[in-house]
Design an enzyme around this catalytic site. Structure first.
Site, PDB file in Angstrom:
ATOM      1  N   ASP A 175      90.223  37.115  -7.967  1.00 40.09           N
ATOM      2  CA  ASP A 175      90.058  38.609  -7.231  1.00 40.09           C
ATOM      3  C   ASP A 175      91.152  38.537  -6.328  1.00 40.09           C
ATOM      4  O   ASP A 175      91.686  38.058  -5.627  1.00 40.09           O
ATOM      5  CB  ASP A 175      88.692  38.471  -6.250  1.00 40.09           C
ATOM      6  CG  ASP A 175      87.653  38.160  -7.102  1.00 40.09           C
ATOM      7  OD1 ASP A 175      86.903  39.643  -7.496  1.00 40.09           O
ATOM      8  OD2 ASP A 175      87.134  37.085  -7.717  1.00 40.09           O
ATOM      9  N   ASP A 202      70.168  48.379   6.391  1.00 39.33           N
ATOM     10  CA  ASP A 202      71.442  48.789   7.016  1.00 39.33           C
ATOM     11  C   ASP A 202      71.585  50.148   6.948  1.00 39.33           C
ATOM     12  O   ASP A 202      70.758  51.271   6.501  1.00 39.33           O
ATOM     13  CB  ASP A 202      72.359  48.114   6.361  1.00 39.33           C
ATOM     14  CG  ASP A 202      73.731  47.509   7.182  1.00 39.33           C
ATOM     15  OD1 ASP A 202      74.501  48.545   7.566  1.00 39.33           O
ATOM     16  OD2 ASP A 202      73.808  46.513   7.612  1.00 39.33           O
ATOM     17  N   PRO A 205      83.636  49.750  -7.282  1.00 40.22           N
ATOM     18  CA  PRO A 205      83.927  48.785  -8.555  1.00 40.22           C
ATOM     19  C   PRO A 205      83.630  47.388  -8.417  1.00 40.22           C
ATOM     20  O   PRO A 205      83.044  46.771  -9.293  1.00 40.22           O
ATOM     21  CB  PRO A 205      85.585  49.197  -8.610  1.00 40.22           C
ATOM     22  CG  PRO A 205      85.971  50.250  -7.853  1.00 40.22           C
ATOM     23  CD  PRO A 205      85.124  50.516  -6.801  1.00 40.22           C
ATOM     24  N   ASP A 206      83.688  46.901  -7.054  1.00 40.52           N
ATOM     25  CA  ASP A 206      83.150  45.423  -6.724  1.00 40.52           C
ATOM     26  C   ASP A 206      81.737  45.580  -6.540  1.00 40.52           C
ATOM     27  O   ASP A 206      81.141  44.337  -6.334  1.00 40.52           O
ATOM     28  CB  ASP A 206      83.989  45.116  -5.474  1.00 40.52           C
ATOM     29  CG  ASP A 206      84.825  44.037  -5.964  1.00 40.52           C
ATOM     30  OD1 ASP A 206      84.830  43.620  -7.182  1.00 40.52           O
ATOM     31  OD2 ASP A 206      86.022  43.609  -5.237  1.00 40.52           O
ATOM     32  N   HIS A 220      79.001  50.512   7.127  1.00 44.46           N
ATOM     33  CA  HIS A 220      78.639  49.401   7.399  1.00 44.46           C
ATOM     34  C   HIS A 220      77.744  48.527   6.241  1.00 44.46           C
ATOM     35  O   HIS A 220      78.043  47.375   6.084  1.00 44.46           O
ATOM     36  CB  HIS A 220      77.824  49.512   8.644  1.00 44.46           C
ATOM     37  CG  HIS A 220      77.259  48.392   9.418  1.00 44.46           C
ATOM     38  ND1 HIS A 220      76.245  47.608   9.346  1.00 44.46           N
ATOM     39  CD2 HIS A 220      77.967  47.669  10.456  1.00 44.46           C
ATOM     40  CE1 HIS A 220      76.100  46.700  10.255  1.00 44.46           C
ATOM     41  NE2 HIS A 220      77.068  46.716  11.080  1.00 44.46           N
ATOM     42  N   ASN A 249      75.840  41.712  19.495  1.00 40.81           N
ATOM     43  CA  ASN A 249      77.579  41.994  19.865  1.00 40.81           C
ATOM     44  C   ASN A 249      77.746  42.466  21.337  1.00 40.81           C
ATOM     45  O   ASN A 249      78.629  42.889  21.874  1.00 40.81           O
ATOM     46  CB  ASN A 249      78.384  42.921  19.012  1.00 40.81           C
ATOM     47  CG  ASN A 249      78.178  42.541  17.497  1.00 40.81           C
ATOM     48  OD1 ASN A 249      78.199  41.359  17.193  1.00 40.81           O
ATOM     49  ND2 ASN A 249      78.217  43.478  16.762  1.00 40.81           N
ATOM     50  N   TYR A 277      63.207  37.444  17.685  1.00 38.79           N
ATOM     51  CA  TYR A 277      61.745  37.354  17.554  1.00 38.79           C
ATOM     52  C   TYR A 277      61.546  35.728  17.041  1.00 38.79           C
ATOM     53  O   TYR A 277      62.072  35.528  16.286  1.00 38.79           O
ATOM     54  CB  TYR A 277      61.162  38.313  16.317  1.00 38.79           C
ATOM     55  CG  TYR A 277      61.041  39.756  16.883  1.00 38.79           C
ATOM     56  CD1 TYR A 277      60.143  40.070  17.729  1.00 38.79           C
ATOM     57  CD2 TYR A 277      61.697  40.753  16.055  1.00 38.79           C
ATOM     58  CE1 TYR A 277      60.209  41.487  18.393  1.00 38.79           C
ATOM     59  CE2 TYR A 277      61.809  41.921  16.776  1.00 38.79           C
ATOM     60  CZ  TYR A 277      61.021  42.598  17.677  1.00 38.79           C
ATOM     61  OH  TYR A 277      60.957  43.797  17.987  1.00 38.79           O
ATOM     62  N   SER A 315      77.516  41.448  12.827  1.00 39.09           N
ATOM     63  CA  SER A 315      76.930  41.847  11.322  1.00 39.09           C
ATOM     64  C   SER A 315      77.641  41.508  10.126  1.00 39.09           C
ATOM     65  O   SER A 315      77.100  41.616   9.029  1.00 39.09           O
ATOM     66  CB  SER A 315      77.189  43.579  11.654  1.00 39.09           C
ATOM     67  OG  SER A 315      76.376  44.123  12.367  1.00 39.09           O
TER      68      SER A 315
HETATM   69 CA   LIG Z   1      85.925  41.464  -7.044  1.00 40.52          CA
END
Ligand SMILES: [Ca+2]
Ligand SMILES: [Ca+2]
Ligand SMILES: [Ca+2]
Length: 351
Positions: A47, A95, A103-104, A152, A239, A260, A313
């Site tokens: 990659d 989320d 594409p990924d 996100h 954060n 929790y 996150s």
């Molecule tokens: Ca890839």
């Protein structure tokens, strides 16, 4: 006599080297001679930008102007010798939306096997045409809305499961499937939508849920939904640079849902590529379980883009990916997954 290893750390001209070996190799007591090759660290995968994924493989490379400390990573290569995941394994990404045409990511998106696009609830789960999940924010089946941003969730999904190919990045568990469950819009999401998303994930076969969100106070209904979900509920610690154990004047309450006190919750703090707790990361000796890479994390962004983000996150999905590999490898009980993860961490002096 055994073969000798000759250090070639000093540069010599080729003729000189050839003569050196020739003379040595003709010696009766030497079987063979080989140069002590210096191997360069290879990229993690083919990659294109895998060498920027310090969280997966940290060889000390500089990421966004900060040089790393080799080995501060999740040690993914050893896990990949066993498995890179399986498409039967579903990780819910609760989320914002996820760009399911990136594409990924496009080959990594869960499809509801009992639903067809025909304007009615074919699968009988209360949601019409929920082919690839559900958008609880807009209350429709479009799990990606460019106008809402949806960076996100797209980024989180890439860290978990971006496809191993020649482009972009690779996820921690590049063969598993992502179930996109959008409940966050540009201004956040509601408690009732979060609960509905958790129930959906559990009902539709996800065993692992990534939850890179927080805020609001204690909710018994949310706690019950997590408790009853039967999923490993991986949550970003938050954060605000505070101690989630609470007690201090600056931390009047813990960060929920990460805090929790439930056996199936893992709360995740963020570390940088030098192994230091991120300046923004919440912490807590009792209420935060693990830390994972969460500073200068490269992942997928909407519209065939990639970019760096920081946050707990970004740390949580590293843990979700590891959990997905465990599940693929036969650890099917969420509580066992949690034990495995907590038992296999490397202690850091900064934590
Ligand atoms: Ca890839
Ligand atoms: Ca349906
Ligand atoms: Ca339908």
């Amino acid at each position: 006599m055994n073969a000798g290893l000759v250090s070639m750390s000093n540069l010599v001209d080729l003729d000189q080297m050839a003569n050196y070996f020739y003379n040595l190799q003709s010696h009766d007591y030497i079987e063979y001679i080989e140069p002590n090759y210096i191997y360069q660290s290879l990229n993690l995968t083919s990659d294109e930008r895998s060498n920027e994924l310090w969280g997966l493989k940290n060889i000390g490379q500089t990421i966004q102007q900060q040089s790393g400390v080799a080995g501060i990573d999740i040690n993914i290569e050893e896990a990949w010798e066993i498995t890179q995941g399986d498409e039967e394994v579903i990780v819910a990404v609760i989320d914002s939306g996820v760009d399911i045409n990136h594409p990924d990511l496009k080959d990594r998106i869960w499809t509801n096997p009992n639903e067809i696009e025909n304007g009615v609830d074919s699968s009988g789960n209360g949601y019409v045409d929920d082919i690839h999940g559900w958008d609880f924010y807009n209350n429709n089946n479009t799990v990606f809305n460019a106008e809402d941003g949806d960076e996100h969730g797209t980024h989180v999904a890439g860290t978990i499961a971006a496809t191993q190919n020649d482009i972009g990045i690779v996820g921690v568990a590049p063969n598993v499937k992502i179930m996109p469950l959008k409940f966050l819009g540009p201004n956040g999401g509601s408690l009732s939508d979060a609960i509905a998303a958790i129930e959906y994930a559990s009902d539709m076969g996800a065993t692992i849920a990534n939850n890179s969100w927080g805020g609001g106070g204690y909710s018994q209904a949310l706690k019950d939904a997590i408790d009853n979900s039967g999923m490993l509920f991986i949550a970003a610690a938050g954060n605000e640079s505070v101690n989630n154990d609470g007690g201090g004047w600056f931390a009047p309450q813990p960060s929920y849902p990460a805090s929790y006190d439930l056996p199936n919750v893992i709360s995740v703090a963020a570390v940088d590529n030098r192994g230091n707790l991120a300046s923004f990361s919440n912490y807590g000796a009792n209420s935060v379980h693990v830390a994972a890479p969460g500073v200068s994390i490269l992942s997928t962004l909407p519209g065939n883009e990639y970019g760096y983000l920081n946050g707990t996150s970004m740390a949580a999905p590293h843990v979700a990916g590891v959990a997905a590999l465990l599940l693929t490898n036969g650890v099917t009980d969420p509580l066992e997954m949690k034990d495995n993860i907590l038992d296999s961490v490397t202690p850091l002096s900064s934590l």
